[in-house]
Scaffold this motif. Structure first.
Motif, PDB file in Angstrom:
ATOM      1  N   VAL A   1       0.842  -1.157  -0.026  1.00  0.00           N
ATOM      2  CA  VAL A   1       0.092   0.097   0.103  1.00  0.00           C
ATOM      3  C   VAL A   1       0.913   1.156  -0.007  1.00  0.00           C
ATOM      4  N   VAL A   2       0.517   2.359  -0.878  1.00  0.00           N
ATOM      5  CA  VAL A   2       1.043   3.399  -1.071  1.00  0.00           C
ATOM      6  C   VAL A   2       0.284   4.365  -0.505  1.00  0.00           C
ATOM      7  N   ASP A   3       0.484   5.106   0.656  1.00  0.00           N
ATOM      8  CA  ASP A   3      -0.219   6.384   1.281  1.00  0.00           C
ATOM      9  C   ASP A   3      -1.448   5.868   1.585  1.00  0.00           C
ATOM     10  N   ALA A   4      -2.201   6.563   2.676  1.00  0.00           N
ATOM     11  CA  ALA A   4      -3.168   6.017   3.510  1.00  0.00           C
ATOM     12  C   ALA A   4      -4.332   6.905   3.452  1.00  0.00           C
ATOM     13  N   GLY A   5      -4.229   8.067   2.753  1.00  0.00           N
ATOM     14  CA  GLY A   5      -5.434   8.992   2.552  1.00  0.00           C
ATOM     15  C   GLY A   5      -5.791   9.748   3.765  1.00  0.00           C
ATOM     16  N   PRO A   6      -6.682  10.550   3.746  1.00  0.00           N
ATOM     17  CA  PRO A   6      -7.061  11.484   4.837  1.00  0.00           C
ATOM     18  C   PRO A   6      -8.134  10.701   6.049  1.00  0.00           C
ATOM     19  N   ASP A   7      -8.796   9.852   5.358  1.00  0.00           N
ATOM     20  CA  ASP A   7      -9.763   9.200   6.438  1.00  0.00           C
ATOM     21  C   ASP A   7      -9.496   7.737   6.531  1.00  0.00           C
ATOM     22  N   PRO A   8      -9.559   7.322   7.939  1.00  0.00           N
ATOM     23  CA  PRO A   8      -9.300   5.822   7.881  1.00  0.00           C
ATOM     24  C   PRO A   8     -10.332   5.183   7.406  1.00  0.00           C
ATOM     25  N   ALA A   9     -11.684   5.316   7.677  1.00  0.00           N
ATOM     26  CA  ALA A   9     -12.815   4.552   7.159  1.00  0.00           C
ATOM     27  C   ALA A   9     -12.762   4.168   5.794  1.00  0.00           C
ATOM     28  N   LEU A  10     -12.435   5.302   5.101  1.00  0.00           N
ATOM     29  CA  LEU A  10     -12.445   5.389   3.555  1.00  0.00           C
ATOM     30  C   LEU A  10     -11.092   4.220   2.983  1.00  0.00           C
ATOM     31  N   VAL A  11     -10.206   4.306   3.612  1.00  0.00           N
ATOM     32  CA  VAL A  11      -9.032   3.341   3.008  1.00  0.00           C
ATOM     33  C   VAL A  11      -9.446   1.956   3.507  1.00  0.00           C
ATOM     34  N   ASP A  12      -9.956   2.038   4.718  1.00  0.00           N
ATOM     35  CA  ASP A  12     -10.255   0.729   5.283  1.00  0.00           C
ATOM     36  C   ASP A  12     -11.442  -0.117   4.509  1.00  0.00           C
ATOM     37  N   ARG A  13     -12.445   0.659   3.923  1.00  0.00           N
ATOM     38  CA  ARG A  13     -13.453  -0.013   3.196  1.00  0.00           C
ATOM     39  C   ARG A  13     -12.800  -0.528   1.755  1.00  0.00           C
ATOM     40  N   CYS A  14     -11.856   0.391   1.250  1.00  0.00           N
ATOM     41  CA  CYS A  14     -11.269   0.175  -0.197  1.00  0.00           C
ATOM     42  C   CYS A  14     -10.385  -1.035  -0.006  1.00  0.00           C
ATOM     43  N   LEU A  15      -9.609  -1.173   1.037  1.00  0.00           N
ATOM     44  CA  LEU A  15      -8.944  -2.401   1.242  1.00  0.00           C
ATOM     45  C   LEU A  15      -9.662  -3.569   1.402  1.00  0.00           C
ATOM     46  N   HIS A  16     -10.679  -3.333   2.089  1.00  0.00           N
ATOM     47  CA  HIS A  16     -11.518  -4.531   2.281  1.00  0.00           C
ATOM     48  C   HIS A  16     -12.177  -5.070   1.263  1.00  0.00           C
ATOM     49  N   ASP A  17     -12.635  -4.135   0.356  1.00  0.00           N
ATOM     50  CA  ASP A  17     -13.085  -4.629  -1.001  1.00  0.00           C
ATOM     51  C   ASP A  17     -12.218  -5.182  -1.879  1.00  0.00           C
ATOM     52  N   LEU A  18     -11.008  -4.875  -1.874  1.00  0.00           N
ATOM     53  CA  LEU A  18      -9.927  -5.380  -2.602  1.00  0.00           C
ATOM     54  C   LEU A  18      -9.494  -6.505  -1.875  1.00  0.00           C
ATOM     55  N   GLY A  19      -9.941  -7.041  -0.790  1.00  0.00           N
ATOM     56  CA  GLY A  19      -9.618  -8.391  -0.138  1.00  0.00           C
ATOM     57  C   GLY A  19      -8.258  -8.347   0.475  1.00  0.00           C
ATOM     58  N   VAL A  20      -7.765  -7.225   0.780  1.00  0.00           N
ATOM     59  CA  VAL A  20      -6.284  -7.128   1.379  1.00  0.00           C
ATOM     60  C   VAL A  20      -6.288  -7.235   2.865  1.00  0.00           C
ATOM     61  N   ARG A  21      -5.528  -8.538   3.206  1.00  0.00           N
ATOM     62  CA  ARG A  21      -5.491  -8.655   4.759  1.00  0.00           C
ATOM     63  C   ARG A  21      -3.868  -8.502   5.131  1.00  0.00           C
ATOM     64  N   ARG A  22      -3.069  -8.816   4.105  1.00  0.00           N
ATOM     65  CA  ARG A  22      -1.556  -8.741   4.391  1.00  0.00           C
ATOM     66  C   ARG A  22      -0.825  -7.588   3.919  1.00  0.00           C
ATOM     67  N   ILE A  23       0.036  -6.750   4.553  1.00  0.00           N
ATOM     68  CA  ILE A  23       0.504  -5.644   3.927  1.00  0.00           C
ATOM     69  C   ILE A  23       2.009  -5.777   4.506  1.00  0.00           C
ATOM     70  N   PRO A  24       2.899  -6.374   3.559  1.00  0.00           N
ATOM     71  CA  PRO A  24       4.392  -6.337   3.964  1.00  0.00           C
ATOM     72  C   PRO A  24       4.841  -5.215   4.175  1.00  0.00           C
ATOM     73  N   LEU A  25       4.525  -4.239   3.555  1.00  0.00           N
ATOM     74  CA  LEU A  25       4.991  -2.893   3.392  1.00  0.00           C
ATOM     75  C   LEU A  25       3.990  -1.714   3.016  1.00  0.00           C
ATOM     76  N   LEU A  26       3.988  -0.686   3.943  1.00  0.00           N
ATOM     77  CA  LEU A  26       3.127   0.610   3.687  1.00  0.00           C
ATOM     78  C   LEU A  26       3.979   1.554   3.561  1.00  0.00           C
ATOM     79  N   VAL A  27       4.059   2.380   2.300  1.00  0.00           N
ATOM     80  CA  VAL A  27       4.819   3.483   1.840  1.00  0.00           C
ATOM     81  C   VAL A  27       4.005   4.700   2.262  1.00  0.00           C
ATOM     82  N   LEU A  28       4.510   5.586   3.115  1.00  0.00           N
ATOM     83  CA  LEU A  28       3.894   7.001   3.309  1.00  0.00           C
ATOM     84  C   LEU A  28       4.880   7.928   2.420  1.00  0.00           C
ATOM     85  N   THR A  29       4.603   8.403   1.361  1.00  0.00           N
ATOM     86  CA  THR A  29       5.297   9.081   0.437  1.00  0.00           C
ATOM     87  C   THR A  29       5.870  10.374   1.324  1.00  0.00           C
ATOM     88  N   HIS A  30       5.019  11.169   1.879  1.00  0.00           N
ATOM     89  CA  HIS A  30       5.316  12.147   2.789  1.00  0.00           C
ATOM     90  C   HIS A  30       4.407  12.441   3.759  1.00  0.00           C
TER      91      HIS A  30
END
Length: 821
Positions: A588-617
């Protein structure tokens, strides 16, 4: 929900006494209209209602009407008189806001030295994302201006309600420690209220962020209440974070420790009435004293009072004292006042030895409160509180009896009927102002209710013990932490479900539509054949809508497409992108401004494991949703840029990561990594993390930039928020940068792009993450035209919703989910 329905088998005999209901409703409606009307309209309404009542009464006296007709005329006169009283009270209170010098000075945005008496507990505003930063948190408190000295020299004595806003600064702790009735002096700029229905005449924006200049201490009563509340906070200091924050909120409505994420969870599950001291607290205490309302007048009455040998009238006096103490300690919020007034009427009935009815008690409470404080007539919280109590007294007993006839156990029938009735009448009102419907409200309230009474009783015990013995209070608080933690867990679990909330049309039309839908459902439950089978089918459909299994979501919506390699989430004005690493794994690259929205997106994509989260800035529109990425997922590490600016948001990332046990590592220049079918290189920044300094690059130009390739041959360039100088530096550092299939356009498609970089990478697809109707004009029409001029297909989340990329080469396809803006 302050008064439970009478227990099965203990209902009062005879029809319900509804004589006070219409007068109370008339006063409520008239007060609501009057506080927003001009003086002449209010005067006309009061005069008309009074004359109408006089005519009706005169007719009864003069003609000697038959008993039935005379009673109806007298009842009509009572309704008109109550309407006149409500309108008069509302008009006089509204006129107070328009009198005196404060409204005129506010209209001129004048600066003045003001003496203020504090009338509420100070509270912090919620952190809000404004573009790339989190807006500073301010202290807000209600007050009454008593003396104003304008800068042109005029001095005015007044008693005008105002709202004080204290900007962020080092002295916020001193402001937050103020108690109601404290007198202080401050220099402020006055401004008109944002809405005409606000109950204060002006907003006072305090100059600077220094400590308050106190000119008078709080009253002895408020000092005592403040010491009790502070004692409860001290007793809960050593508890787990959720219990530490929640227990003072459950007991006395002190929500100062509740983080926005937990508050959002309570809103999503419709449990906020627990934080607002909805009146259930007072009911629990009174039930301990007097027992169930249905048996209060019987010889075998319950509660502690008969067991301690306390006579009935003394019980009423003690209950009155407890009610007064409850209001003082919990502060006179609308729900607390309603609960206290209702309890006072009921206790008066006990003390006088007369048979009481809870419906007249509720009507009398409403009548007294709207006459005393007509602004309550426009309070959604007050409306929800009254509706919930009314539903528990009228609808819930009938539904409970119907469930018992269908062999539902007694206690479960009572609890289920109460939750269904409260939700049926309150959900349409919530839809009016929130434009949403909670699909998990009923099970969440049922599960939370198991712990409300133990947490409340133990919390009040800790509150009472703290001034006497802090160790004893801490021990009781540790026990209370278990039910409090259970309630917080219910809220978090319910809110984390993908379909916990559903969008719904807002405004009164949306509320009426939802009320009509509930009415049809209730009618169908009684009239339709095969009701049990239909009900089971509806429950299954609701469960699927709440859980939203990714395979089912994909089957119904067609998104994400099979074999997706890259997805850009729709998170509003911010960035959150996902690189598939196979199965339920993704980078995952960046997390957006809203926890609920990014959580919902990742759920819809079926993502449960994230070996690396990149926060660009560290800008808020890229990192504020971090908790949503971490929610319920395994995250190996968080990689960030070396420039920790803004410092507050960098600290937030490190604090959140530490709480989740996830390491934070810097991105190294030229670093190469591989995860499954993904391989990528860090192209930017080109200097070591410790060499990136604020004077050399701003946060945008320090964005981690990735060149990604998949095993299928798909190439992607993710630019973060690079500005033209950094884009040019990137091109100089990599003059042989090859064309790519997909370009994540920098900085939400702003006009600040380097044409040379666009020509060099010649993307086939350009994806822009931007929020609908954002104030920055992103994406820029010039940038979109420049991309399309080079033969690039451009998709944007503000119009297309989330976007998934599948295939490679000639089979490259971008699949938009549809505008979710």
């Amino acid at each position: 929900m302050s008064a439970p329905a009478p227990p099965h088998g203990g209902q009062e005999e005879g029809p319900a006494d509804l004589r006070l209901v219409l007068p109370a409703l008339a006063a409520w409606g008239a007060a609501a209209l009057a506080v927003g009307a001009t003086g002449w309209w209010v005067f006309a309404g009061v005069l008309t209602s009074t004359l109408g009542a006089a005519v009706l009464l005169a007719t009864v006296v003069a003609r000697g009407s038959p008993a039935g007709r005379g009673l109806r005329a007298t009842a009509g006169a009572a309704v008109l008189l109550c309407a006149a009283a409500g309108a008069a009270s509302g008009g006089l209170h509204a006129a107070d806001l328009r009198r005196g010098p404060v409204p005129g000075l506010a209209a001129e945005y004048a600066r003045a030295d003001v003496e203020v008496t504090v009338t509420s507990d100070p509270r912090l505003t919620r952190p809000r994302i404004r573009g790339d930063r989190t807006a500073p948190v301010s202290v807000v408190l209600d007050g009454e201006a008593t003396r104003i000295e304008a800068h042109h020299g005029a001095v005015h004595r007044t008693r005008t309600p105002v709202l004080l806003i204290v900007p962020a600064g080092g002295a916020q702790r001193e402001w937050l420690g103020l108690l109601p009735s404290t007198r202080l002096r401050t220099t402020a700029r006055l401004a008109p209220p944002l809405r005409p229905e606000d109950r204060f005449a002006a907003v006072l924006r305090v100059d600077g962020a220094g400590p308050p200049r106190i000119t008078g201490p709080p009253s002895a009563v408020q000092r005592t209440a403040g010491e009790l509340r502070a004692g409860l906070r001290r007793a809960t200091d050593g508890l787990a974070p959720d219990a530490r924050a929640l227990l003072p909120g459950l007991v006395v409505g002190d929500t100062s420790r509740i983080e926005p994420e937990l508050s959002d969870a309570f809103e999503a599950t419709d449990l906020t009435h627990l934080l607002a001291v909805s009146g259930s607290n007072l009911t629990i205490v009174l039930l301990l004293l007097i027992g169930r309302p249905g048996a209060a007048m019987r010889a075998e009455r319950g509660g502690l009072a008969p067991r301690l040998g306390i006579p009935l009238r003394s019980t009423a006096l003690i209950g009155g004292g407890l009610t007064l103490a409850f209001v003082i300690v919990c502060r006179p919020d609308p729900s607390v006042l309603r609960a206290a007034a209702c309890g006072a009427v009921a206790l008066l009935a006990i003390g006088t030895g007369r048979r009481r009815s809870l419906i007249p008690a509720l009507a009398a409470a409403v009548l007294m409160l709207v006459l005393y404080d007509p602004w309550l007539a426009r309070s959604y919280g007050f409306l929800l509180s009254v509706l919930a109590t009314g539903a528990l007294l009228t609808i819930a007993p009938r539904w409970s009896e119907a469930l018992r006839r269908r062999r539902v156990p007694d206690r479960l029938a009572e609890a289920l009927a109460a939750a269904l009735a409260a939700q049926a009448v309150c959900a349409p009102v919530v839809a009016v102002f929130a434009a949403r419907v909670s699909l998990v409200a009923i099970p969440s309230n049922l599960l939370a209710e198991l712990a409300v009474a133990p947490a409340t009783i133990l919390g009040f015990a800790a509150l009472a013990l703290a001034p006497v013995s802090l160790p004893a209070a801490e021990l009781v608080a540790r026990i209370a932490a278990w039910p409090a933690g259970w309630i917080a867990g219910v809220a978090r679990t319910g809110a984390a479900l993908p379909g916990a909330e559903a969008s719904w049309p807002g405004g009164w039309w949306g509320g009426l539509l939802l009320a009509g839908l509930f009415g049809l459902m209730a009618l169908g439950a009684w009239r339709l054949p095969y009701r049990r089978r239909i009900a089971v089918g509806c429950v299954v459909l609701l469960l699927l809508a709440v859980v939203r299994p990714p395979p089912l979501t994909r089957l119904v919506t067609g998104w994400p497409p099979p074999g997706w390699a890259f997805a850009m989430c729709q998170v509003g004005q911010g960035d959150a992108t996902v690189l598939s690493a196979g199965g339920d794994t993704a980078v995952v690259v960046d997390a957006g401004p809203d926890p609920a929205l990014v959580d919902r997106c990742l759920h819809d994509l079926g993502v449960r494991r994230i070996p690396l989260l990149v926060l660009t800035h560290f800008h808020a529109d890229h990192v504020a949703g971090l908790s949503g990425v971490l929610r319920g997922r395994t995250v190996g590490a968080i990689q960030t840029t070396g420039l920790e600016e803004p410092q507050g948001q960098a600290a937030f990332v490190r604090r959140t990561a530490a709480a989740a046990g996830v390491p934070v590592v810097p991105a190294g220049p030229g670093e190469r990594r591989r995860v499954g079918p993904l391989e990528w290189q860090v192209l930017w920044p080109r200097v070591a993390p410790e060499a990136v300094r604020a004077e050399e690059a701003g946060p945008n130009d320090a964005s981690v930039t990735l060149l990604v390739r998949t095993a299928a041959g798909l190439s992607l360039l993710l630019l973060g928020d690079l500005e033209p100088p950094a884009q040019q530096g990137l091109l100089r550092a990599y003059p042989a940068l090859a064309p790519v299939d997909v370009l994540k356009v920098a900085h939400h498609g702003s006009a600040h792009q380097d044409p040379g970089l666009i020509r060099a990478v010649r993307p086939r697809l350009a994806l822009v993450s931007a929020g609908r109707d954002n104030p920055y004009g992103h994406p820029s029409a010039r940038t979109v035209q420049a991309l399309r001029a080079g033969g690039t297909e451009v998709l944007r989340t503000d119009r297309d919703g989330a976007i998934a990329v599948t295939g490679a080469g000639q089979g490259l396809v971008a699949v938009p989910r549809g505008g979710e803006g």
